[in-house]
Design an enzyme around this catalytic site. Structure first.
Site, PDB file in Angstrom:
ATOM      1  N   ALA A  36       0.855  -1.191   0.000  1.00 59.87           N
ATOM      2  CA  ALA A  36       0.000   0.000   0.000  1.00 59.87           C
ATOM      3  C   ALA A  36       0.883   1.230   0.000  1.00 59.87           C
ATOM      4  O   ALA A  36       1.787   1.354   0.827  1.00 59.87           O
ATOM      5  CB  ALA A  36      -0.866   0.020   1.254  1.00 59.87           C
TER       6      ALA A  36
ATOM      7  N   THR B 176       0.853   4.995   0.790  1.00 64.78           N
ATOM      8  CA  THR B 176       0.012   6.015   1.422  1.00 64.78           C
ATOM      9  C   THR B 176       0.333   7.349   0.747  1.00 64.78           C
ATOM     10  O   THR B 176       1.194   8.103   1.190  1.00 64.78           O
ATOM     11  CB  THR B 176       0.258   6.081   2.938  1.00 64.78           C
ATOM     12  OG1 THR B 176       1.619   6.378   3.158  1.00 64.78           O
ATOM     13  CG2 THR B 176      -0.104   4.781   3.616  1.00 64.78           C
TER      14      THR B 176
ATOM     15  N   VAL C 210       3.561  -1.647   3.944  1.00 62.17           N
ATOM     16  CA  VAL C 210       3.098  -0.265   3.767  1.00 62.17           C
ATOM     17  C   VAL C 210       4.287   0.605   3.375  1.00 62.17           C
ATOM     18  O   VAL C 210       5.355   0.521   3.976  1.00 62.17           O
ATOM     19  CB  VAL C 210       2.442   0.276   5.058  1.00 62.17           C
ATOM     20  CG1 VAL C 210       2.235   1.788   4.973  1.00 62.17           C
ATOM     21  CG2 VAL C 210       1.108  -0.423   5.318  1.00 62.17           C
ATOM     22  N   LYS C 211       4.052   1.424   2.341  1.00 62.91           N
ATOM     23  CA  LYS C 211       5.051   2.403   1.934  1.00 62.91           C
ATOM     24  C   LYS C 211       4.522   3.774   2.316  1.00 62.91           C
ATOM     25  O   LYS C 211       3.414   4.154   1.917  1.00 62.91           O
ATOM     26  CB  LYS C 211       5.250   2.309   0.428  1.00 62.91           C
ATOM     27  CG  LYS C 211       6.039   3.444  -0.174  1.00 62.91           C
ATOM     28  CD  LYS C 211       6.229   3.237  -1.658  1.00 62.91           C
ATOM     29  CE  LYS C 211       6.763   4.479  -2.306  1.00 62.91           C
ATOM     30  NZ  LYS C 211       7.105   4.292  -3.706  1.00 62.91           N
ATOM     31  N   THR C 212       5.301   4.490   3.119  1.00 66.04           N
ATOM     32  CA  THR C 212       4.834   5.794   3.557  1.00 66.04           C
ATOM     33  C   THR C 212       5.995   6.786   3.564  1.00 66.04           C
ATOM     34  O   THR C 212       7.089   6.455   3.126  1.00 66.04           O
ATOM     35  CB  THR C 212       4.144   5.666   4.940  1.00 66.04           C
ATOM     36  OG1 THR C 212       3.500   6.883   5.259  1.00 66.04           O
ATOM     37  CG2 THR C 212       5.133   5.330   6.039  1.00 66.04           C
TER      38      THR C 212
END
Ligand code: R5P
Length: 261
Positions: A142, A144, A172-174
């Protein structure tokens, strides 16, 4: 988790240390010929031996990457709007999971726009694709994404990252922000940071180091590598931070040494 899912995740996150240097070169899907990627193969081919994973689009993969490569692929499967559009990042599915499997990818990536006008569309599209991914054991990363008017702080990134994980993301990539520990601590799946806009190399290495110290498992970095004055030296310096626990100073010294070679 089934064997195929675990095996694909082990291609993205290196089992030797549980970390990863993902090279993000998917920018063309909404930015066109971004500086540094205008001649894709000239830039990317020398970087591939230093990348744990290559994140890109279906078109870039088919046109420019040698099918004999052994670098694991994360395929961007969301898109549909350009940088010229006020509703940039109001994305939908741009590649089927069947085609992703045909391309033998290790994972797929999808942007969710939490807190923005089209939040619901991007989030429901995301969960729909996760259901398709689960059927075949494909990990979902995902992204963000952050809209033009949205604040980047730990509260927001923690909310978006936790949402992504609870809705089914495997990674998760943020974005790195002050107080990043809060983002990592409240997210039950591994986190990688995006690089964001180009910064001086020493600052990008400091950011990568601070993210790892806060508990991120690596980076999914693009412009800070391919827009560096020496991209091959920079990806090796980033590797030294992520996999070899170099301090930012040691990694910057390595960058300066390698760039002259
Ligand atoms: C944007 O959503 C794209 O997926 C990029 O791959 C991502 O922003 C990471 O690239 P950069 O390090 O250049 O920000």
């Amino acid at each position: 988790m089934d064997w195929g899912m675990k095996n694909r995740l082990s291609k993205i996150i290196k089992p030797k240390d549980g970390r990863t240097v993902m090279l993000a070169v998917d920018h063309g899907y909404f930015m066109g010929p971004t500086t540094g990627l205008d001649h894709f193969t000239d830039m990317v081919n020398p970087l591939i031996p230093h990348a744990d994973t290559l994140m890109l689009t279906r078109g870039a993969l088919r046109n420019w990457v040698d099918p004999n490569t052994d670098v694991p692929i994360v395929l961007r499967v969301s898109g549909g709007t350009s940088i010229l559009n006020d509703d940039m990042l109001h994305e939908g599915q741009v590649c089927s999971i069947e085609d992703a499997i045909r391309l033998n990818v290790s994972g797929v990536a999808w942007s969710i726009l939490v807190g923005a006008k089209y939040e619901r569309d991007t989030v429901l599209g995301f969960t729909e694709v996760i259901d398709q991914c689960e059927e075949y054991g494909i990990p979902m990363i995902a992204v963000t994404a952050v809209g033009k008017d949205m604040v980047r702080d730990a509260r927001y990134m923690a909310l978006a990252s936790r949402m992504a994980a609870e809705l089914g993301a495997h990674i998760v990539k943020t974005y790195f922000v002050d107080g990043f520990e809060k983002v990592v601590d409240s997210c039950p799946v591994p986190i990688v940071i995006a690089g964001g806009k180009k910064q001086p190399e020493a600052d990008a290495l400091k950011m990568a180091h601070a993210a790892i110290e806060a508990g991120a498992i690596g980076v999914d970095m693009g412009r800070n590598i391919f827009q560096s004055e020496s991209p091959v030296a920079m990806i090796q310096a980033v590797n030294a931070v992520v996999h070899d626990n170099h301090t930012p100073q040691e990694a910057f010294e390595l960058f300066n040494k390698l760039k002259t070679q």
